[in-house]
Design an enzyme around this catalytic site. Structure first.
Site, PDB file in Angstrom:
ATOM      1  N   ASN A  87      -3.386   6.991   5.374  1.00 15.06           N
ATOM      2  CA  ASN A  87      -4.126   5.800   5.802  1.00 15.06           C
ATOM      3  C   ASN A  87      -4.315   4.909   4.585  1.00 15.06           C
ATOM      4  OD1 ASN A  87      -5.044   6.302   8.746  1.00 15.06           O
ATOM      5  ND2 ASN A  87      -5.392   8.245   7.678  1.00 15.06           N
ATOM      6  N   GLU A  88      -3.393   3.973   4.457  1.00 12.92           N
ATOM      7  CA  GLU A  88      -3.351   3.098   3.291  1.00 12.92           C
ATOM      8  C   GLU A  88      -4.348   1.947   3.448  1.00 12.92           C
ATOM      9  OE1 GLU A  88      -1.866   3.984   0.748  1.00 12.92           O
ATOM     10  OE2 GLU A  88       0.193   4.656   1.061  1.00 12.92           O
ATOM     11  N   PRO A  89      -4.597   1.185   2.364  1.00 13.63           N
ATOM     12  CA  PRO A  89      -5.466   0.018   2.485  1.00 13.63           C
ATOM     13  C   PRO A  89      -5.080  -0.834   3.688  1.00 13.63           C
ATOM     14  CG  PRO A  89      -4.938   0.400   0.192  1.00 13.63           C
ATOM     15  CD  PRO A  89      -4.149   1.410   0.975  1.00 13.63           C
ATOM     16  N   THR A 112       1.597   4.151  -3.716  1.00 12.57           N
ATOM     17  CA  THR A 112       1.804   5.500  -3.182  1.00 12.57           C
ATOM     18  C   THR A 112       3.261   5.923  -3.384  1.00 12.57           C
ATOM     19  OG1 THR A 112       0.083   5.184  -1.529  1.00 12.57           O
ATOM     20  CG2 THR A 112       1.739   6.872  -1.041  1.00 12.57           C
TER      21      THR A 112
END
Ligand code: GLP
Length: 261
Positions: free
Chosen positions: A159-161, A178
């Protein structure tokens, strides 16, 4: 998405240990106690598992407990947080390979009880597949203990920015940082997939206990940001602060930038 200001903001319990190994042994022992007590009451234990370097010592201790202290995994079910997409399970870069190497090949878990997002699933029906993954967790009674690491972007799982508070299992794009951090394992950044399937923030927050681990100086800055920022999708790990079942387990280095109370 609910407006972030309407969400609760707890101060998560923070446990600081002298080093990662001592902390990991403690976490593994807690998992073992739960597996044993559920076993005695005839119940399965549902674990939410993470990959990356952070949980390796936890898995090492679980393997030791299996070998030396008769910890059985026969009635354990596991759901992994994420997998690269696309990804063949027999690739050395897959999270399937990681989990086999560090845990599953060394314990008596039933392979039918192991769930890892399928990096080979056809893209056209990926949404249905993700819904089924989410549903399966619910059908099996939900996750008892969810292990988490944290990426330098503040990601949990993948769950990235930008990830939403109510997000579910889905296909996501990986953040550039990442992919840079993953480059060493793949030889070069261009080889790192640009997408992944990940459990969502909401999926993670539904677990009955959530343990976020961070070790080393390299994680100190993001742990400080997570703890000191308001809730924001820019740092998805801040959403963990909406849930009182979350515990941060840190070594002294990862905790070193936190304000002393
Ligand atoms: C990967 C995983 C995350 C993990 C993160 C941190 O991106 N998908 O679940 O938390 O890496 O990795 P490490 O534990 O190696 O620092």
């Amino acid at each position: 998405m609910p407006h972030v200001s309407s969400l609760g903001n707890y101060n998560p319990v923070v446990s600081v240990y002298p080093d990662a190994k001592v902390a990991s042994i403690d976490i593994a022992q807690r998992i073992a106690s739960l597996i044993r007590s559920n076993h005695q009451s005839g119940k399965q234990t549902v674990l939410g598992l993470a990959t990356g370097s952070t949980p390796i010592y936890v898995y090492e201790e679980l393997v030791r407990l299996h070998r030396e202290e008769h910890l059985r995994f026969k009635d354990v079910v596991s759901f992994n947080l994420d997998e690269y997409f696309p990804m063949q399970p027999d690739s050395p870069h897959s999270y399937v390979a990681f989990m086999q190497k560090h845990l599953f090949d060394h314990v008596d878990i039933n392979p039918d009880n192991v769930y890892i997002p399928d990096g080979t699933h056809p893209r056209e029906s990926i949404e249905d597949y993700c819904r089924t993954y989410e549903q399966k967790i619910g059908d099996l009674g939900g996750i008892d203990i969810q292990l988490l690491g944290i990426g330098r972007t503040g990601h949990i799982g993948f769950n990235e920015p930008g990830a939403e508070f109510d997000s579910q299992t889905r296909l996501v794009e990986l953040n550039d940082l990442t992919r840079t951090d993953a480059a060493a394992g793949f030889g070069e950044k261009e080889q790192v997939p640009t997408e992944a399937i990940t459990m969502g923030i909401d999926t993670i927050l539904k677990a009955r206990k959530i343990i976020l681990m961070a070790w080393g100086k390299g994680k100190a800055a993001i742990i400080k940001k997570m703890m000191e920022s308001d809730l924001t999708p820019d740092i998805p790990a801040t959403f963990l602060k909406t849930c009182e079942r979350v515990e941060l387990v840190l070594d002294t280095e990862a905790a070193s930038d936190l304000r002393k109370e």
